[in-house]
Write an enzyme that holds these catalytic residues in place. Structure first.
Site, PDB file in Angstrom:
ATOM      1  N   ASP A   7      28.970  53.439  38.475  1.00 36.30           N
ATOM      2  CA  ASP A   7      29.083  52.536  39.614  1.00 36.30           C
ATOM      3  C   ASP A   7      27.851  52.727  40.488  1.00 36.30           C
ATOM      4  OD1 ASP A   7      30.723  50.628  41.258  1.00 36.30           O
ATOM      5  OD2 ASP A   7      30.506  52.238  42.721  1.00 36.30           O
ATOM      6  N   GLU A   9      25.921  51.769  44.469  1.00 32.50           N
ATOM      7  CA  GLU A   9      25.964  51.241  45.834  1.00 32.50           C
ATOM      8  C   GLU A   9      24.560  50.768  46.182  1.00 32.50           C
ATOM      9  OE1 GLU A   9      28.713  50.746  47.255  1.00 32.50           O
ATOM     10  OE2 GLU A   9      29.988  52.053  46.043  1.00 32.50           O
ATOM     11  N   GLU A  52      26.127  45.473  57.497  1.00 31.65           N
ATOM     12  CA  GLU A  52      27.267  45.044  56.684  1.00 31.65           C
ATOM     13  C   GLU A  52      27.392  45.864  55.403  1.00 31.65           C
ATOM     14  OE1 GLU A  52      23.871  42.025  56.103  1.00 31.65           O
ATOM     15  OE2 GLU A  52      24.802  43.200  57.722  1.00 31.65           O
ATOM     16  N   HIS A 150      33.688  52.929  49.852  1.00 33.58           N
ATOM     17  CA  HIS A 150      33.120  52.895  48.514  1.00 33.58           C
ATOM     18  C   HIS A 150      32.173  54.083  48.345  1.00 33.58           C
ATOM     19  CE1 HIS A 150      33.941  48.475  47.382  1.00 33.58           C
ATOM     20  NE2 HIS A 150      34.749  48.821  48.375  1.00 33.58           N
ATOM     21  N   ASP A 155      34.146  56.070  42.780  1.00 38.70           N
ATOM     22  CA  ASP A 155      34.550  54.814  42.151  1.00 38.70           C
ATOM     23  C   ASP A 155      34.391  54.886  40.638  1.00 38.70           C
ATOM     24  OD1 ASP A 155      35.104  53.920  44.655  1.00 38.70           O
ATOM     25  OD2 ASP A 155      33.606  52.328  44.699  1.00 38.70           O
TER      26      ASP A 155
END
Length: 237
Positions: A7, A9, A52, A150, A155
């Site tokens: 995963d 980010e 965000e 997250h 994850d």
């Protein structure tokens, strides 16, 4: 069979808009079982972190300021990934960022034929349902109570459990062996099975024909019956 569940980010939704990969987490599976080997890295994106994006994963520009650039860790990452299949949720997103960073670092991209997308698998198995990682963990009873934001490695660990469930789950051990047993191992298994089998005791057949005394008693009993049904059936009409 070796597989890597991973995963990422990022600072945003697309590398085409100048966004960068800031974290990657990888979990190794062999025959759908976690081996305990993982790879985890944070990377300085050399750009500000949009609020965000930080709200999603909690990685601030200040936190990433002293982290290495992706190109400084790429060799270790590539060695860990090897040549096996790579599993991700909404895999096109993660592959897009990973290949973009590999290109910027001067490395060849990863072939998309290695991509396994758990989102596509989930949509095929559960059409019309929710397919987010959170929703699927709830469906399959995977504990995600420790997931506040997250995080790539967390994850990936959750996704590894989900991937096993989506592709067989706890019944996966019932599948046929991928490789035959070596002759010596097969022989030892057969010997152990034979030793564990209870001894077969053969008994002589018991007599089942009526004795002369039993036949005599039966005839005497039948002769005492009044108007037996078989007597009516034998009487002419």
């Amino acid at each position: 069979m070796r597989e890597i569940v991973f995963d990422t980010e990022t600072t945003g939704l697309s590398p085409l808009d100048g966004h960068r990969l800031v974290e990657i987490g990888c979990v190794e599976l062999v025959n759908k079982v976690e081996t305990g080997r993982t790879f985890h890295g944070y990377f300085n994106p050399a750009r500000p972190m949009p609020p965000e994006a930080e709200a999603v994963h909690g990685l601030s520009s200040r936190f990433l300021a002293d982290k290495p650039a992706f190109c400084d860790s790429v060799g270790e990452l590539i060695a860990f990934l090897g040549e096996c299949s790579l599993v991700a949720h909404n895999a096109a997103f993660d592959f897009g960022f990973l290949n973009h960073e590999l290109g910027l670092a001067g490395h060849g991209v990863i072939c998309m034929t290695r991509m396994v997308d758990t989102l596509a698998i989930a949509r095929s198995r559960h059409p019309g349902a929710k397919h987010s990682l959170d929703a699927l963990c709830t469906r399959y009873g995977i504990d995600r109570s420790h997931r506040v934001k997250h995080g790539a490695l967390l994850d990936a660990q959750l996704l590894a459990q989900l991937y096993v469930e989506l592709t067989g789950g706890r019944q996966i051990g019932l599948s046929l062996r991928a490789e035959p047993l070596m002759p010596s191992v097969a022989a030892s298994h057969a010997a152990a099975a034979t030793a564990a089998r209870p001894a077969l005791i053969i008994r002589p057949p018991r007599p089942h024909a009526a004795s002369a005394e039993e036949l005599s008693r039966h005839s005497a009993f039948v002769s005492c019956l009044a108007n037996p049904l078989w007597g009516e059936a034998s009487t002419p009409g």
